[in-house]
Enzyme design. Structure first.
Site, PDB file in Angstrom:
ATOM      1  N   GLU A   2       8.898   2.497  12.989  1.00 46.34           N
ATOM      2  CA  GLU A   2       8.996   3.411  14.119  1.00 46.34           C
ATOM      3  C   GLU A   2       7.623   3.689  14.734  1.00 46.34           C
ATOM      4  O   GLU A   2       6.606   3.717  14.037  1.00 46.34           O
ATOM      5  CB  GLU A   2       9.655   4.724  13.683  1.00 46.34           C
ATOM      6  CG  GLU A   2      11.128   4.507  13.357  1.00 46.34           C
ATOM      7  CD  GLU A   2      11.892   5.789  13.034  1.00 46.34           C
ATOM      8  OE1 GLU A   2      13.047   5.889  13.464  1.00 46.34           O
ATOM      9  OE2 GLU A   2      11.340   6.678  12.366  1.00 46.34           O
TER      10      GLU A   2
ATOM     11  N   CYS B 172       1.509   7.230  18.281  1.00 45.39           N
ATOM     12  CA  CYS B 172       1.376   7.243  16.824  1.00 45.39           C
ATOM     13  C   CYS B 172       1.904   5.915  16.303  1.00 45.39           C
ATOM     14  O   CYS B 172       3.090   5.613  16.448  1.00 45.39           O
ATOM     15  CB  CYS B 172       2.185   8.424  16.277  1.00 45.39           C
ATOM     16  SG  CYS B 172       2.186   8.515  14.486  1.00 45.39           S
TER      17      CYS B 172
ATOM     18  N   CYS C 284       5.489   2.274   2.366  1.00 47.63           N
ATOM     19  CA  CYS C 284       4.136   2.636   1.936  1.00 47.63           C
ATOM     20  C   CYS C 284       4.100   2.669   0.409  1.00 47.63           C
ATOM     21  O   CYS C 284       5.017   3.183  -0.233  1.00 47.63           O
ATOM     22  CB  CYS C 284       3.736   4.000   2.490  1.00 47.63           C
ATOM     23  SG  CYS C 284       2.039   4.464   2.063  1.00 47.63           S
TER      24      CYS C 284
ATOM     25  N   CYS D 256       3.618   9.366  -1.618  1.00 51.39           N
ATOM     26  CA  CYS D 256       3.456  10.818  -1.624  1.00 51.39           C
ATOM     27  C   CYS D 256       4.840  11.469  -1.666  1.00 51.39           C
ATOM     28  O   CYS D 256       5.763  11.021  -0.997  1.00 51.39           O
ATOM     29  CB  CYS D 256       2.707  11.277  -0.379  1.00 51.39           C
ATOM     30  SG  CYS D 256       1.105  10.492  -0.202  1.00 51.39           S
TER      31      CYS D 256
ATOM     32  N   CYS E 297       6.724  12.709   1.636  1.00 45.88           N
ATOM     33  CA  CYS E 297       6.759  11.815   2.800  1.00 45.88           C
ATOM     34  C   CYS E 297       7.955  10.873   2.755  1.00 45.88           C
ATOM     35  O   CYS E 297       8.176  10.184   1.761  1.00 45.88           O
ATOM     36  CB  CYS E 297       5.453  11.027   2.852  1.00 45.88           C
ATOM     37  SG  CYS E 297       5.414   9.776   4.140  1.00 45.88           S
TER      38      CYS E 297
ATOM     39  N   CYS F 220       5.672  13.866  11.906  1.00 49.28           N
ATOM     40  CA  CYS F 220       4.937  13.262  10.805  1.00 49.28           C
ATOM     41  C   CYS F 220       5.751  13.281   9.523  1.00 49.28           C
ATOM     42  O   CYS F 220       6.341  14.299   9.172  1.00 49.28           O
ATOM     43  CB  CYS F 220       3.660  14.048  10.544  1.00 49.28           C
ATOM     44  SG  CYS F 220       2.256  13.355  11.345  1.00 49.28           S
TER      45      CYS F 220
END
Ligand code: SAH
Ligand code: SF4
Length: 355
Positions: free
Chosen positions: A90, A103, A110, A114, A117, A343
Site C-alpha cells: 500500500e 508515504c 517486515c 514490532c 504494527c 501509520c
C-alpha cells in the site's frame, strides 16, 4: 523486454550504449520518464521514429497495477498496488494545506515484527526493487496530474516519507537508489530536505543515511528504556537504545546539528505514557546531546492487536513535559482512519491479522 523505471542514470546510459545509442539519449529519456511522466515511447517527440520503435521493441515504462484505490473523508488517498509477480503493498498520499506527503513502502511485509504494527504481523515476503519504490510515487503523481514536475514549491506532492510497509534499512541498496532517482533535479526533483526516512533503528546503516544519501532521519523509538523497548520491538535486543543514539550522533556529525532527528513515539496506554517516561526520554536526549524533536503518535488500532491508545489528557501532558524541556513534541493527527490508511495499518493481503 526490460522496465526502464528504477535504473540509475548510469544504468540508463549503459542501456542506450547496449543498443548502439549515444549517452545523451539517456538524458532525454530520463526527462521524458521522470520529468514529464510519459509512459509511451510514441510521445517522446524529440526522438526519431526509428529510435522510438527500437525502444518500444526492447523496453517498457511500467506502473504497478492499481488493485483498489480509496479516498478518505479527510482527503487521504490510499492505493493497493500489485507488482508483476502478484505481490501487493500500500501507498498513501496525505494532503496538507498547501502541500502533501507520499508515504511509500519498501518491503512486502517486515521482518522486524514490532508488536504494535500491522505490517510487522505479516512477516517478510520480499524486498521491493528500486523501480517498485519509485513507481509508488509516480502512481500518486499520475492521480494528481502533477506532470511535468512542478518547479515551484506549491505542489500537491511536495514531500516523501519512507514510513509505509517495511524496514527501509533492511533494503538499503534499493531504497537509496530509489531515493536518489526521486530527488534527482532533472526528473521528479523532490528535495532531500523534503524526504524523511524512518527506521526502527538498524544501527549499522544509520550513518549511511547521512553519508550516502543526505535525507532527513526519523527513528521509531517508542520507549525510554531497553526493557520496555525490547518488549514491543524485538530488534532492540540486537540494537539497543544506546547504540541507536550513538549512530544518531554520527548522522548528525555529518549532517549538522540543525538537521533535527525526529523521534517517533507511539503513545500506548499503561505502557509508555507516564510523566516518568517523558523524563527518561529527556535524560536520554541530553546524554547524547542530540538535535532532536519528537513526534507523538496516537496508536492506530487494527484487528488482532491488543494495545490501546493513551488518553488525550495523558498525551497532552506528555507533550508538555517534553516541550518544557525545549523539545518540539507535536501530537500527530491520525489521517485516513476511515480507510485504514494510518501509520501501522498498511497491509498486503486482505486478511484479518492474527497475533
Ligand atoms: N519500519 C520503519 C518505517 C515504517 S513504520 C519504522 O518502523 O520506522 C512507520 C511508523 O509507523 C513507525 O514510526 C512505526 O512505529 C509507526 N507505527 C507502526 N504501527 C503503528 C500503529 N499501529 N499506530 C501508529 N503508528 C504505528
Ligand atoms: Fe516493520 Fe516499522 Fe512495522 Fe516495526 S513499525 S514492524 S519496523 S514496518
Amino acid at each position: 523486454m526490460k522496465d526502464l523505471i528504477g535504473l540509475s542514470k548510469e544504468e540508463l546510459s549503459e542501456e542506450m550504449a547496449s543498443i548502439g545509442e549515444k549517452p545523451f539519449r539517456a538524458k532525454q529519456l530520463w526527462q521524458w520518464i521522470y520529468f514529464h511522466g510519459v509512459t509511451d515511447f510514441a510521445k517522446m517527440s524529440n526522438l526519431s521514429k526509428p529510435l522510438r520503435d527500437k525502444l518500444q521493441q526492447n523496453y517498457f515504462i511500467s506502473r504497478p497495477k492499481i488493485v483498489t484505490e480509496q479516498l478518505s473523508s479527510d482527503g487521504t488517498h490510499k492505493w493497493l498496488l500489485e507488482f508483476a509477480d502478484g505481490e501487493r503493498i500500500e501507498t498513501v498520499y496525505i494532503p496538507e494545506e498547501d502541500r502533501g506527503a507520499v508515504c511509500i513502502s519498501t518491503q512486502v511485509g517486515c521482518a522486524v515484527g514490532c508488536k504494535f504494527c500491522h505490517t510487522g504481523s505479516q512477516k517478510i515476503t520480499r524486498n521491493l526493487t528500486a523501480g517498485e519504490i519509485v513507481a509508488q510515487f509516480m502512481v500518486a503523481r499520475d492521480a494528481y496530474g502533477e506532470w511535468p514536475s512542478p518547479t515551484n514549491e506549491t505542489r500537491y506532492l511536495s514531500n516523501i516519507v519512507v514510513m509505509g510497509m517495511g524496514e527501509p534499512l533492511h533494503n538499503k541498496d534499493n531504497v537509496f537508489k530509489a531515493l536518489k532517482i526521486l530527488s534527482d533535479g532533472d526528473g521528479i526533483a523532490i528535495s532531500k530536505r523534503r524526504i524523511t526516512l524512518s527506521t526502527s533503528g538498524i544501527v549499522p546503516h544509520i550513518e549511511d543515511v547521512a553519508k550516502e544519501l543526505g535525507v532527513k532521519l526519523a527513528i521509531s523509538l517508542h520507549a525510554p528504556t531497553n526493557e520496555k523497548r525490547s518488549n514491543i520491538m524485538p530488534i532492540n535486543t540486537r540494537y539497543p537504545i544506546e547504540d541507536v543514539l550513538s549512530a544518531c550522533q554520527k548522522y548528525q556529525a555529518i549532517m549538522g546539528m540543525s538537521r533535527m532527528i525526529t523521534f517517533e513515539y507511539l503513545m500506548l496506554k499503561d505502557f509508555n505514557d507516564t510523566p516518568e517516561d517523558a523524563k527518561l526520554l529527556i535524560a536520554l536526549m541530553k546524554k547524547y546531546n542530540l538535535g532532536a524533536k519528537f513526534n507523538l503518535i496516537p496508536f492506530n488500532p487494527w484487528p488482532g492487536c491488543n494495545f490501546e491508545p493513551s488518553s488525550n489528557n495523558k498525551v497532552h501532558a506528555f507533550s508538555k513535559i517534553l516541550e518544557q524541556a525545549g523539545y518540539e513534541a507535536p501530537i500527530r493527527v491520525a489521517r485516513g482512519q476511515d480507510i485504514l490508511a494510518a501509520c501501522g495499518q498498511l497491509k498486503s493481503k486482505n486478511t484479518t491479522a492474527t497475533k
